[in-house]
Design an enzyme around this catalytic site. Structure first.
Site, mmCIF file in Angstrom:
data_model
loop_
_atom_site.group_PDB
_atom_site.id
_atom_site.type_symbol
_atom_site.label_atom_id
_atom_site.label_comp_id
_atom_site.label_asym_id
_atom_site.label_seq_id
_atom_site.Cartn_x
_atom_site.Cartn_y
_atom_site.Cartn_z
ATOM 1 N N HIS A 1 1.077 -1.348 -0.217
ATOM 2 C CA HIS A 1 -0.117 0.013 0.097
ATOM 3 C C HIS A 1 0.882 1.244 -0.178
ATOM 4 O O HIS A 1 0.442 2.327 -0.709
ATOM 5 C CB HIS A 1 -0.644 0.047 1.353
ATOM 6 C CG HIS A 1 -2.325 0.580 0.932
ATOM 7 N ND1 HIS A 1 -3.210 0.006 -0.069
ATOM 8 C CD2 HIS A 1 -2.716 1.537 1.345
ATOM 9 C CE1 HIS A 1 -4.256 0.855 -0.109
ATOM 10 N NE2 HIS A 1 -4.213 1.785 0.776
ATOM 11 N N ARG B 1 1.551 1.961 -3.423
ATOM 12 C CA ARG B 1 0.448 2.498 -4.078
ATOM 13 C C ARG B 1 0.399 4.155 -3.691
ATOM 14 O O ARG B 1 0.104 4.982 -4.659
ATOM 15 C CB ARG B 1 -0.898 1.931 -3.525
ATOM 16 C CG ARG B 1 -2.111 2.532 -4.057
ATOM 17 C CD ARG B 1 -3.169 1.426 -3.767
ATOM 18 N NE ARG B 1 -4.583 1.781 -3.904
ATOM 19 C CZ ARG B 1 -5.468 2.000 -4.724
ATOM 20 N NH1 ARG B 1 -5.006 1.746 -5.962
ATOM 21 N NH2 ARG B 1 -6.743 2.563 -4.829
#
Length: 294
Positions: free
Chosen positions: A240, A243
């Protein structure tokens, strides 16, 4: 067996209610599955504090609340106190692990120079299947911003190297097409070549284990943290974060927030706006640093 002994201890020696004992048992089995899924040689008694933190990160990535994660961490802490008391472990790996705080902090991300060092630095990667696979996974996260679940769900048929795009299935089974550049195209071609020469696949998945089966989320998360740790000291080094890194880099290089929203697969631009706060904070740090030097 160890979990059963611990639960009997809670029930008969500590007098915990049946519901609490059941809850502790479910939490511990979840943690045990996570540990054993990382490596067949690992167990509850050989897990360390980093693995416990990784497990917590995995729950955060799956959308668990801070309250839920702290409750599960409490079960793990109690188990290791019991294990230490019984001489099953030499040290308590959960002793210094803190649960997540409530609230919504700004997303953490890697600096562009850190990503450059990770992906292209001298001596960072070998030629074997696992190294090539790990570098490709990190590159896909960084250059497309897709979610962990979207990456593990990729099949070869979802990758169009000619058109340089991925067809991913996001939340609520919504599909979207994510473009990528010529650099990632070459990385993917090389990975597929090495994979097919090294592994007998039993799955249509793009990313597979050495046994040829689809990689799961915990395995991908473990690989990402291991390699990101080589260039970053961020507390969070999960997929994440990559991301977040993608979104921040896009905005820093002039991409419109609506374009970034579509690439990330956000339903609302309000969700994407947190990255504008991140870039603003970054600008403030640069500004303050410049003033300090003046």
């Amino acid at each position: 067996m160890m979990i059963r002994q611990f639960l009997d201890y809670l029930r008969y020696e500590r007098g915990y209610s049946p519901l609490t004992v059941q809850s502790y048992g479910e939490d511990l089995k979840d943690f045990q599955s996570y540990v054993e899924n990382l490596d067949s040689h690992l167990s509850l008694l050989s897990a360390d504090s980093d693995i416990i933190r990784d497990w917590m990160e995995s729950m955060m990535d799956r959308g668990n609340t801070a309250t839920s994660i702290c409750r599960r961490l409490s079960a793990v802490r109690s188990f290791y106190r019991f294990a230490l008391l019984r001489g099953l472990v030499e040290a308590d790996p959960a002793h210094m692990v803190k649960g997540p705080k409530k609230g919504r902090p700004l997303p953490q991300f890697l600096r562009e120079e850190e990503m450059g060092q990770l992906l292209d630095g001298d001596g960072m990667w070998g030629d074997g299947f696992k190294d090539v696979r790990a570098r490709t996974i990190i590159d896909v996260f960084y250059e497309t911003g897709i979610r962990l679940s979207e990456l593990t769900g990729l099949d070869d048929t979802a990758v169009d190297l000619g058109c340089r795009q991925l067809k991913v299935t996001g939340k609520r089974n919504k599909q979207r097409v994510v473009p990528f550049g010529p650099g990632l195209e070459q990385v993917l071609r090389h990975y597929i070549y090495v994979r097919d020469a090294s592994v007998v696949r039993t799955s249509a998945a793009l990313f597979v284990t050495e046994k040829g089966v689809r990689m799961n989320a915990d395995q991908v998360r473990y690989e990402v943290k291991k390699h990101v740790s080589r260039v970053s000291t961020l507390k969070k080094r999960s997929p994440h974060v990559l991301r977040h890194t993608f979104a921040t880099a896009m905005l820093n290089h002039g991409a419109g927030i609506e374009s970034v929203r579509k690439l990330l697969g956000h339903r609302s631009v309000g969700t994407t706006e947190i990255y504008t706060h991140t870039t603003f904070e970054q600008l403030k740090r640069v500004y303050n640093k410049a003033l300090d030097r003046a």
